[in-house]
Design an enzyme around this catalytic site. Structure first.
Site, PDB file in Angstrom:
ATOM      1  N   ARG A  31     -18.246  -6.457  -2.894  1.00 16.37           N
ATOM      2  CA  ARG A  31     -18.409  -5.745  -1.580  1.00 16.37           C
ATOM      3  C   ARG A  31     -19.752  -5.422  -1.453  1.00 16.37           C
ATOM      4  NH1 ARG A  31     -12.970  -2.446  -3.639  1.00 16.37           N
ATOM      5  NH2 ARG A  31     -11.584  -3.407  -2.536  1.00 16.37           N
TER       6      ARG A  31
ATOM      7  N   ARG B  21     -11.800  -6.028 -10.929  1.00 16.41           N
ATOM      8  CA  ARG B  21     -12.265  -4.670 -10.086  1.00 16.41           C
ATOM      9  C   ARG B  21     -13.712  -4.696 -10.130  1.00 16.41           C
ATOM     10  NH1 ARG B  21      -8.891  -1.533  -6.831  1.00 16.41           N
ATOM     11  NH2 ARG B  21      -9.842   0.253  -7.421  1.00 16.41           N
TER      12      ARG B  21
ATOM     13  N   TYR C 182       0.645  -1.346  -0.036  1.00 13.12           N
ATOM     14  CA  TYR C 182       0.210  -0.029  -0.185  1.00 13.12           C
ATOM     15  C   TYR C 182       0.850   1.306  -0.023  1.00 13.12           C
ATOM     16  CZ  TYR C 182      -4.469  -2.441   0.641  1.00 13.12           C
ATOM     17  OH  TYR C 182      -5.760  -3.221   0.475  1.00 13.12           O
TER      18      TYR C 182
ATOM     19  N   GLU D  38       2.346  -6.387  -7.607  1.00 11.24           N
ATOM     20  CA  GLU D  38       1.959  -6.846  -6.541  1.00 11.24           C
ATOM     21  C   GLU D  38       2.053  -8.499  -6.782  1.00 11.24           C
ATOM     22  OE1 GLU D  38      -2.387  -5.492  -6.448  1.00 11.24           O
ATOM     23  OE2 GLU D  38      -1.629  -3.619  -5.904  1.00 11.24           O
TER      24      GLU D  38
HETATM   25  P1  RTP Z   1      -7.734  -2.164  -2.559  1.00 10.01           P
HETATM   26  O1  RTP Z   1      -6.443  -1.765  -2.940  1.00 10.01           O
HETATM   27  O2  RTP Z   1      -7.749  -2.754  -0.958  1.00 10.01           O
HETATM   28  O3  RTP Z   1      -8.377  -3.201  -3.521  1.00 10.01           O
HETATM   29  O4  RTP Z   1      -8.778  -1.002  -2.588  1.00 10.01           O
HETATM   30  P2  RTP Z   1      -8.927   0.066  -3.729  1.00 10.01           P
HETATM   31  O5  RTP Z   1      -7.938   0.017  -4.602  1.00 10.01           O
HETATM   32  O6  RTP Z   1     -10.335  -0.201  -4.105  1.00 10.01           O
HETATM   33  O7  RTP Z   1      -8.910   1.424  -2.884  1.00 10.01           O
HETATM   34  P3  RTP Z   1      -7.649   2.477  -2.310  1.00 10.01           P
HETATM   35  O8  RTP Z   1      -8.017   3.537  -2.306  1.00 10.01           O
HETATM   36  O9  RTP Z   1      -6.305   1.695  -2.907  1.00 10.01           O
HETATM   37  O10 RTP Z   1      -7.822   1.915  -0.725  1.00 10.01           O
HETATM   38  C1  RTP Z   1      -7.132   0.945  -0.297  1.00 10.01           C
HETATM   39  C2  RTP Z   1      -7.950   0.381   0.932  1.00 10.01           C
HETATM   40  O11 RTP Z   1      -7.981   1.364   1.879  1.00 10.01           O
HETATM   41  C3  RTP Z   1      -8.851   1.269   2.884  1.00 10.01           C
HETATM   42  N1  RTP Z   1      -9.533   2.446   2.911  1.00 10.01           N
HETATM   43  N2  RTP Z   1     -10.085   3.337   3.996  1.00 10.01           N
HETATM   44  N3  RTP Z   1     -11.265   5.163   6.012  1.00 10.01           N
HETATM   45  C4  RTP Z   1     -11.069   5.389   4.557  1.00 10.01           C
HETATM   46  O12 RTP Z   1     -11.381   6.416   4.228  1.00 10.01           O
HETATM   47  C5  RTP Z   1     -10.397   4.389   3.405  1.00 10.01           C
HETATM   48  N4  RTP Z   1     -10.251   4.622   2.184  1.00 10.01           N
HETATM   49  C6  RTP Z   1      -9.774   3.502   1.771  1.00 10.01           C
HETATM   50  C7  RTP Z   1      -9.831   0.389   2.042  1.00 10.01           C
HETATM   51  O13 RTP Z   1      -9.668  -0.937   2.679  1.00 10.01           O
HETATM   52  C8  RTP Z   1      -9.324   0.255   0.612  1.00 10.01           C
HETATM   53  O14 RTP Z   1      -9.839  -0.892   0.004  1.00 10.01           O
END
Ligand code: RTP
Length: 153
Positions: free
Chosen positions: A107, A90, A54, A131
Site C-alpha cells: 500500500r 499484514r 466484511y 476467510e
Molecule cells: P482489509 O480487510 O481490506 O485487508 O483492510 P484492513 O483489515 O487493513 O482494514 P479494515 O478496517 O478491516 O477495513 C477494510 C477495508 O475497508 C476500507 N475502509 N474504508 N473510508 C474509510 O474510512 C475506510 N476505512 C476502511 C478499506 O478498503 C479497508 O481495507
C-alpha cells in the site's frame, strides 16, 4: 512439515489492483519472501460473499461503499502458506490507510486513498481460517512441496 510452517492467510488483490495491473507485483513479493502459494482464483465476487467477508464492518458508515468498491470488478483471491504468514503478510501490505503505509509496503508503494487500497490480507489466524473457507473449497487448496523449502526453513 511442522504445523508452524503450515500457517495460511487469505490475500486478495482488490478491483483497483487488478485494473492497475499490480497482481504480478504482489505475487512476486510473496514468492520472493519465501511463502508458498496454495490456491489462487480470479473471480467476480458477489455482494453476498463480500457482505460475509466484511461482516465485522457491517455497521461502519463506509460499508456500502466498501461493498460497491469490492464488487466493481474482479479480484484475485489467493491463499499463501508459511511461518507467521498472517502477521508478515499484514506487514507486507502496510497500514490500512495508505497515508500511514510505509514506503516499501504494497500500500505504501502503490496507492494513496483508504477506499482504494489495492490488497486485502487476513488480520489474524482465526480470520484467515474463516476467510479461506469462505472463498475456497477444500479441494481448491493445493498441498505441494517447493524444491526451495530446505533453504527457507
Ligand atoms: P482489509 O480487510 O481490506 O485487508 O483492510 P484492513 O483489515 O487493513 O482494514 P479494515 O478496517 O478491516 O477495513 C477494510 C477495508 O475497508 C476500507 N475502509 N474504508 N473510508 C474509510 O474510512 C475506510 N476505512 C476502511 C478499506 O478498503 C479497508 O481495507
Amino acid at each position: 512439515m511442522a504445523p508452524q510452517y503450515r500457517e495460511r492467510t487469505f490475500i486478495a488483490v482488490k478491483p483497483d489492483g487488478v485494473h492497475r495491473h499490480i497482481i504480478g507485483d504482489i505475487i512476486k513479493r510473496f514468492e520472493q519472501k519465501g511463502f508458498k502459494l496454495v490456491a489462487m482464483k480470479f473471480t467476480q465476487a458477489d455482494d453476498a460473499l463480500l457482505q460475509k467477508h466484511y461482516s465485522a464492518l457491517s455497521k461502519k458508515p463506509f460499508f456500502p461503499d466498501l461493498i460497491k468498491y469490492m464488487s466493481s470488478g474482479p479480484v484475485c483471491a489467493m491463499v499463501w502458506e508459511g511461518l507467521n504468514v498472517v502477521k508478515t503478510g499484514r506487514t507486507m501490505l502496510g497500514a490500512t490507510n495508505p497515508m500511514d503505509s510505509a514506503p516499501g509496503t504494497i500500500r505504501g508503494d502503490f496507492c494513496v486513498q483508504v477506499g482504494r487500497n489495492i490488497c486485502h490480507g487476513s488480520d489474524s489466524v482465526e480470520s484467515a481460517n474463516t476467510e479461506v473457507a469462505l472463498w475456497f473449497k477444500p479441494a481448491e487448496l493445493v498441498n505441494w512441496d517447493p524444491v526451495a523449502k530446505p533453504w527457507v526453513y
